[in-house]
Structure formats: structure tokens, C-alpha cells
Design a protein around this motif. Sequence first.
Motif, PDB file in Angstrom:
ATOM      1  N   LEU A 274      30.934  20.147  35.799  1.00 39.67           N
ATOM      2  CA  LEU A 274      30.124  21.195  36.418  1.00 39.67           C
ATOM      3  C   LEU A 274      29.494  20.763  37.734  1.00 39.67           C
ATOM      4  N   GLY A 275      29.897  19.610  38.255  1.00 34.21           N
ATOM      5  CA  GLY A 275      29.334  19.168  39.529  1.00 34.21           C
ATOM      6  C   GLY A 275      29.272  17.664  39.631  1.00 34.21           C
ATOM      7  N   GLU A 276      28.581  17.196  40.658  1.00 35.76           N
ATOM      8  CA  GLU A 276      28.462  15.768  40.913  1.00 35.76           C
ATOM      9  C   GLU A 276      26.992  15.357  40.946  1.00 35.76           C
ATOM     10  N   SER A 277      26.780  14.082  40.646  1.00 32.81           N
ATOM     11  CA  SER A 277      25.449  13.493  40.714  1.00 32.81           C
ATOM     12  C   SER A 277      25.547  12.193  41.500  1.00 32.81           C
ATOM     13  N   LYS A 278      24.610  11.974  42.424  1.00 33.85           N
ATOM     14  CA  LYS A 278      24.667  10.807  43.295  1.00 33.85           C
ATOM     15  C   LYS A 278      23.496   9.867  43.062  1.00 33.85           C
ATOM     16  N   GLY A 279      23.785   8.579  43.231  1.00 31.83           N
ATOM     17  CA  GLY A 279      22.761   7.546  43.226  1.00 31.83           C
ATOM     18  C   GLY A 279      22.867   6.719  44.495  1.00 31.83           C
ATOM     19  N   LYS A 280      21.748   6.239  44.993  1.00 31.23           N
ATOM     20  CA  LYS A 280      21.720   5.502  46.261  1.00 31.23           C
ATOM     21  C   LYS A 280      21.290   4.062  46.028  1.00 31.23           C
ATOM     22  N   VAL A 281      22.021   3.147  46.644  1.00 26.23           N
ATOM     23  CA  VAL A 281      21.686   1.720  46.589  1.00 26.23           C
ATOM     24  C   VAL A 281      21.561   1.216  48.021  1.00 26.23           C
ATOM     25  N   SER A 282      20.378   0.714  48.368  1.00 23.51           N
ATOM     26  CA  SER A 282      20.139   0.184  49.712  1.00 23.51           C
ATOM     27  C   SER A 282      20.285  -1.337  49.675  1.00 23.51           C
ATOM     28  N   LEU A 283      21.214  -1.860  50.469  1.00 25.19           N
ATOM     29  CA  LEU A 283      21.463  -3.297  50.520  1.00 25.19           C
ATOM     30  C   LEU A 283      20.786  -3.889  51.749  1.00 25.19           C
ATOM     31  N   LYS A 284      19.906  -4.865  51.521  1.00 29.85           N
ATOM     32  CA  LYS A 284      19.227  -5.588  52.594  1.00 29.85           C
ATOM     33  C   LYS A 284      19.825  -6.979  52.689  1.00 29.85           C
ATOM     34  N   VAL A 285      20.407  -7.291  53.842  1.00 25.71           N
ATOM     35  CA  VAL A 285      21.063  -8.578  54.060  1.00 25.71           C
ATOM     36  C   VAL A 285      20.155  -9.471  54.893  1.00 25.71           C
ATOM     37  N   LEU A 286      19.884 -10.688  54.378  1.00 23.99           N
ATOM     38  CA  LEU A 286      19.020 -11.638  55.060  1.00 23.99           C
ATOM     39  C   LEU A 286      19.818 -12.862  55.479  1.00 23.99           C
ATOM     40  N   THR A 287      19.360 -13.503  56.548  1.00 20.28           N
ATOM     41  CA  THR A 287      19.913 -14.804  56.933  1.00 20.28           C
ATOM     42  C   THR A 287      19.059 -15.883  56.281  1.00 20.28           C
ATOM     43  N   TYR A 288      19.584 -17.129  56.249  1.00 20.70           N
ATOM     44  CA  TYR A 288      18.831 -18.205  55.617  1.00 20.70           C
ATOM     45  C   TYR A 288      17.607 -18.607  56.431  1.00 20.70           C
ATOM     46  N   MET A 289      17.542 -18.176  57.672  1.00 21.20           N
ATOM     47  CA  MET A 289      16.351 -18.430  58.482  1.00 21.20           C
ATOM     48  C   MET A 289      15.230 -17.456  58.142  1.00 21.20           C
ATOM     49  N   THR A 290      15.585 -16.370  57.488  1.00 19.69           N
ATOM     50  CA  THR A 290      14.579 -15.338  57.201  1.00 19.69           C
ATOM     51  C   THR A 290      13.435 -15.863  56.341  1.00 19.69           C
ATOM     52  N   PRO A 291      13.700 -16.641  55.261  1.00 19.36           N
ATOM     53  CA  PRO A 291      12.552 -17.150  54.486  1.00 19.36           C
ATOM     54  C   PRO A 291      11.691 -18.122  55.282  1.00 19.36           C
ATOM     55  N   LEU A 292      12.272 -18.792  56.302  1.00 19.60           N
ATOM     56  CA  LEU A 292      11.499 -19.759  57.078  1.00 19.60           C
ATOM     57  C   LEU A 292      10.599 -19.086  58.109  1.00 19.60           C
ATOM     58  N   LYS A 293      10.886 -17.843  58.405  1.00 18.10           N
ATOM     59  CA  LYS A 293      10.097 -17.167  59.444  1.00 18.10           C
ATOM     60  C   LYS A 293       8.615 -17.095  59.105  1.00 18.10           C
ATOM     61  N   PRO A 294       8.232 -16.738  57.872  1.00 17.27           N
ATOM     62  CA  PRO A 294       6.802 -16.753  57.558  1.00 17.27           C
ATOM     63  C   PRO A 294       6.191 -18.144  57.688  1.00 17.27           C
ATOM     64  N   PHE A 295       6.932 -19.195  57.233  1.00 19.19           N
ATOM     65  CA  PHE A 295       6.428 -20.555  57.339  1.00 19.19           C
ATOM     66  C   PHE A 295       6.251 -20.959  58.793  1.00 19.19           C
TER      67      PHE A 295
END
Length: 353
Positions: A274-295
Amino acid sequence: MRGSGSGSGPGSMRLRLLLSLAALWLSDANEPGTAMTTRDINQQTRESISDYTVKGHDLSTPGSHLSTQDFNQQTEENISNLTSAMYSISIDGFSSAPVEENVTLYSPANITLLCSLTRTSTDSATVEVTWKKDNERVESSNVTINEIQNAWSTQYTLKIRDRNQMGNYACVFKSDQEVKATFHLQVPQIEGKDHHVVSYVGDSVVLVCKSLKYIPINWIWYMSNGSDQVAVNDSLMPDKYIVDEKYANITKLKILKISEKDDRSYWCQAVFKLGESKGKVSLKVLTYMTPLKPFLAIAAEVIILVAIIFLYEMYSKKKQMHAEDEKEFEQIEQLKSEDSNGVENSTTRHRKV
């Protein structure tokens, strides 16, 4: 006697049946004021076939696997096997807020929507009851309205067969005031309709969508490409995307060798009758330098703070030394002034003598 016996065989019975049907149709057609419709002919044909097959004869041709009786029986079973359900909403007077209810339909079904309104002694005796589908008034013989002493009730019987019949159905009670209840007919929803996944460049990630209670006919994955959506499957980039549908109610999209370009939104679409149902997945890609940025940011703040403190200390010391030098200079000047005053006083005393 043998000839008589052979005339009673299956072929002779089939011939007699067809001849009797033709004679019946011609006799009825020749009678004045009598007209036989296609529906009547089909009905008589079904009855004759039923009478014939009940005696143990099969009208299927040699080599066929499904007789006419079996076909008709399967059709009737498919119709009778459709789900029948009733959904009801009660409204407590015209002062009530609008009421809503979600109705989930997995496949074609026969449903009844029931609305009941309880009136108070101050409500008007005249009440107009209407049904609307997606804000358009419904005119149907399947709508019934009943009035009892202190309540109104109305029901709408629907045979849901395709996606065009899905939508929002509302019963509206109107008097001096207006109140309504809305049934939202929808296909099963995806579990966790919107969620986020975080991964790193060079890794692999698996995006998952589930339909817990109902099994879709098919699953389709899409990914955003600007303002467009592009279908994702194994043939698009086999070394990049892998679609896993091991379980019918779960779909998985595996993305290999993630890059920063994979930072986007993905949609899983469950296809139902009787129709379609959709789900959304947002993918966030980080570099290994990203965790060091706060430090690094904290380290930079600490360095700047230490530098400010050091400069302040240097400035304070210089200011203190400058103050001590000025004080010492003032003391020297004061001593010189006192010495010069003493010489002058002694000269004055000698002159007086």
C-alpha cells in the motif's frame, strides 16, 4: 446398450452442459421484456459448473494444473482472507481538542472507522456530521450516522485496495462549535526513522534499517547527491557498496573505504503493498586529526594564557624596578638638598660673628 453408456461419459456431459446453457440463454432472450445481463450468464455458468464439478468431474483440460473450480475457490479465499478491523475514536463534547490516531495497514484490508461524540446539556440539538479525506468532503453510501440520547456516532466503511486510498480520514461534528477526529492511514514505519552514524576516513561502516512487525516486499537504498537522490546497489560500485538483505525485515548497507565524500545522508525505503516508508541515516565522516582538534585548541589556550602571565610578570617587575629607581633618585635629591641647606646655614653664622 454400449452406445447409451458411452453417451454418458465426460465428453457427452460437457456437450450437454454447453447446449443447455445456450438453449437457456436463447429462450430467455426471446421472451418479451426479458433481458439477461453478462453478470446473470456468468452467475448461471458458475452454478452449472459448480453442480457439474460437485459430481466429481474436472473441467480442466489435459495438462493444466488448476481447474475452474480451484481458481474460483482461490479467488474467493483471497477476498475472504483480507483483514477486517475497526478503529474508533471517542470525543468528549464540543470543547474537546482535536483527536488523532495512527492506523497502520500492511496490506489490503476492510476497515471501519468509527467516531462517537458525547454531548452535554448545553450543546445544540442540531449537529451536522461529515467525513473528509485529506480535507476534501466524502460523499459515500458507506457512511452511516446514528443519534441516541446524549451522543452522536458515525462510521465509515472502507475497502482499502491500493495506495491511493491511504491518507487522512476525519469525521467532523459541527454545531455552534466544531470538533473533529482524524485517522491517519499509513504503511508500517521504519524503526529509528532518523539516526546518525559517525565513522573515520579509511574505515568501513554498516548502515542498518529495520521493520520490526512487518516484512516489506522490497528494500531500496538511496544516497543524497546534491538535491537529488541516487539509488545505491551492488552494481553501482561493487568495491564500495554492499547491500545485505539476509533477513527480510532488516536491510544493511555496508560502505567500504570511507572518504570525506561519503559524508552525506542515506535513505532506506521499505516497499509495501500500500505504499513506501522511508528511514534516514546521516553519516558523519571524521579524519584522525579531528579528535586532536579540541586538545590542540586547549593547548593553544594554555600557551596563550602562560604567555600573558609571563608578560604580566615581566611588566610588573619592570614597573617595580622603575618605582624603586624613582624613589632612590628622590632620596638622593633630598640628601643633596639637605646638604646644601647646611652649608648655607654655617656661612650665615660666620658672618654674624
